[in-house]
Design an enzyme around this catalytic site. Structure first.
Site, PDB file in Angstrom:
ATOM      1  N   ASP A   1      16.021 -19.858 -42.722  1.00 39.34           N
ATOM      2  CA  ASP A   1      15.632 -18.811 -41.781  1.00 39.34           C
ATOM      3  C   ASP A   1      16.850 -18.429 -40.939  1.00 39.34           C
ATOM      4  O   ASP A   1      17.673 -19.291 -40.626  1.00 39.34           O
ATOM      5  CB  ASP A   1      14.500 -19.355 -40.891  1.00 39.34           C
TER       6      ASP A   1
ATOM      7  N   ASN B   1       6.879 -11.709 -47.385  1.00 39.43           N
ATOM      8  CA  ASN B   1       8.146 -10.972 -47.250  1.00 39.43           C
ATOM      9  C   ASN B   1       8.120  -9.614 -47.955  1.00 39.43           C
ATOM     10  O   ASN B   1       8.942  -8.745 -47.650  1.00 39.43           O
ATOM     11  CB  ASN B   1       9.332 -11.788 -47.790  1.00 39.43           C
TER      12      ASN B   1
HETATM   13  C1  FPP Z   1      15.580 -15.668 -44.124  1.00 41.91           C
HETATM   14  O1  FPP Z   1      16.151 -15.044 -43.046  1.00 41.91           O
HETATM   15  C2  FPP Z   1      15.703 -14.825 -45.350  1.00 41.91           C
HETATM   16  C3  FPP Z   1      14.738 -14.653 -46.288  1.00 41.91           C
HETATM   17  C4  FPP Z   1      13.446 -15.343 -46.174  1.00 41.91           C
HETATM   18  C5  FPP Z   1      14.914 -13.739 -47.459  1.00 41.91           C
HETATM   19  C6  FPP Z   1      16.251 -13.738 -48.118  1.00 41.91           C
HETATM   20  C7  FPP Z   1      16.655 -14.953 -48.835  1.00 41.91           C
HETATM   21  C8  FPP Z   1      17.839 -15.073 -49.457  1.00 41.91           C
HETATM   22  C9  FPP Z   1      18.818 -13.963 -49.456  1.00 41.91           C
HETATM   23  C10 FPP Z   1      18.161 -16.295 -50.238  1.00 41.91           C
HETATM   24  C11 FPP Z   1      18.022 -15.948 -51.679  1.00 41.91           C
HETATM   25  C12 FPP Z   1      18.085 -17.133 -52.546  1.00 41.91           C
HETATM   26  C13 FPP Z   1      18.521 -17.109 -53.843  1.00 41.91           C
HETATM   27  C14 FPP Z   1      18.292 -18.293 -54.694  1.00 41.91           C
HETATM   28  C15 FPP Z   1      19.220 -15.970 -54.440  1.00 41.91           C
HETATM   29  P1  FPP Z   1      15.386 -13.879 -42.223  1.00 41.91           P
HETATM   30  O2  FPP Z   1      15.693 -12.565 -42.846  1.00 41.91           O
HETATM   31  O3  FPP Z   1      13.933 -14.219 -42.100  1.00 41.91           O
HETATM   32  O4  FPP Z   1      16.137 -14.002 -40.839  1.00 41.91           O
HETATM   33  P2  FPP Z   1      15.625 -13.555 -39.370  1.00 41.91           P
HETATM   34  O5  FPP Z   1      14.455 -14.459 -39.036  1.00 41.91           O
HETATM   35  O6  FPP Z   1      16.824 -13.842 -38.515  1.00 41.91           O
HETATM   36  O7  FPP Z   1      15.273 -12.108 -39.452  1.00 41.91           O
END
Ligand code: FPP
Length: 249
Positions: free
Chosen positions: A23, A71
């Protein structure tokens, strides 16, 4: 003092299975005046760092929460960027995982994924199926409640068709219908970015897990911060409902 991979590896009480809620990618980017998508690219870079750090420390199972079913409700350009990052990362990294004897497993509702990403990931699962060093489990379009409901539906169908006696439904049978079938329960669940939530992650599987909440945003949660969490785990006493005296006897 720097914690070395070898130090964790030699430790008898290290976790067998670590599950991470990554996160803070968005906030990492915002703090730097960058678009959120840059935070996700940094997030992917850090996934690689932590996968390598896990293998080197002798962790047998690593599960990362890459994308939840919820998401999909994010702005469509952000979802599009994450999906293309997923495809390009998988294309680039699967052969390396294979070379390093790492097995890839996907949990979640694969049917929700774009066709291209699904195909690359399913091929990767097939290619790496017999690898034994470590299993990397990636949760994609994952929701624990959805996983549980899909398992319940499958068991209900078997009962209706007289393939399963409802009285015989026990924990082992239920677990065999979850996406995580065959994977041991997580010993340690880590969440980064100073948030204290479980967010629909491995609800059944983490019944007896230890939790570790790190203040760092995911792109800043480096090998040393990770190893600190693993060492912290080794100092905990897991009682599984028993008393301390019983456990130490
Ligand atoms: C978490 O930060 C991000 C996500 C839940 C989505 C994106 C995930 C990745 C890019 C990792 C991908 C993995 C692979 C194996 C390719 P957030 O966007 O929730 O952060 P915030 O809470 O600060 O908005």
């Amino acid at each position: 003092m720097e914690i070395k991979a070898e130090q964790i590896k030699q430790c008898a009480g290290k976790p067998q299975h670590v599950a991470i809620i990554l996160d803070g990618n968005g906030r990492w980017a915002k703090q730097r005046g960058l678009p959120r998508t840059m935070g996700h690219s940094e997030g992917v870079r850090n996934v690689k760092e932590i996968v390598t750090a896990s293998a080197e420390a002798g962790i047998r199972y690593l599960t990362i929460y890459a994308f939840s079913k919820q998401n999909w409700n994010r702005p469509s350009d952000e979802v599009g960027t994450i999906m293309s990052l997923l495809s390009s990362t998988a294309k680039r990294e699967i052969n390396e995982l294979h070379r390093n004897n790492v097995c890839l497993r996907i949990i979640g509702d694969k049917n929700d994924l774009p066709e291209e990403a699904r195909k690359i990931l399913e091929d990767g699962e097939k290619l790496t199926r017999d690898n034994t060093l470590m299993t990397l489990v990636v949760a994609l379009s994952y929701s624990s409640r959805d996983e549980i409901l899909r398992a319940v539906r499958a068991i209900a169908r078997d009962s209706r068709d007289a393939k399963t006696d409802p009285e015989q439904i026990d924990e082992a049978l239920f677990e065999s219908r979850l996406d995580t079938a065959g994977i041991p329960d997580p010993d340690l669940v880590i969440r980064t970015s100073g948030e204290f939530r479980i967010s629909n992650y491995l609800l059944w599987q983490s019944a007896y897990a230890e939790f570790y909440f790190a203040k760092e945003l995911w792109p800043d949660f480096h090998r040393q911060e990770y190893y600190h969490a693993l060492l912290d785990y080794t100092k905990r006493e897991r009682r599984f409902g028993k008393t301390s005296e019983q456990v130490s006897a």
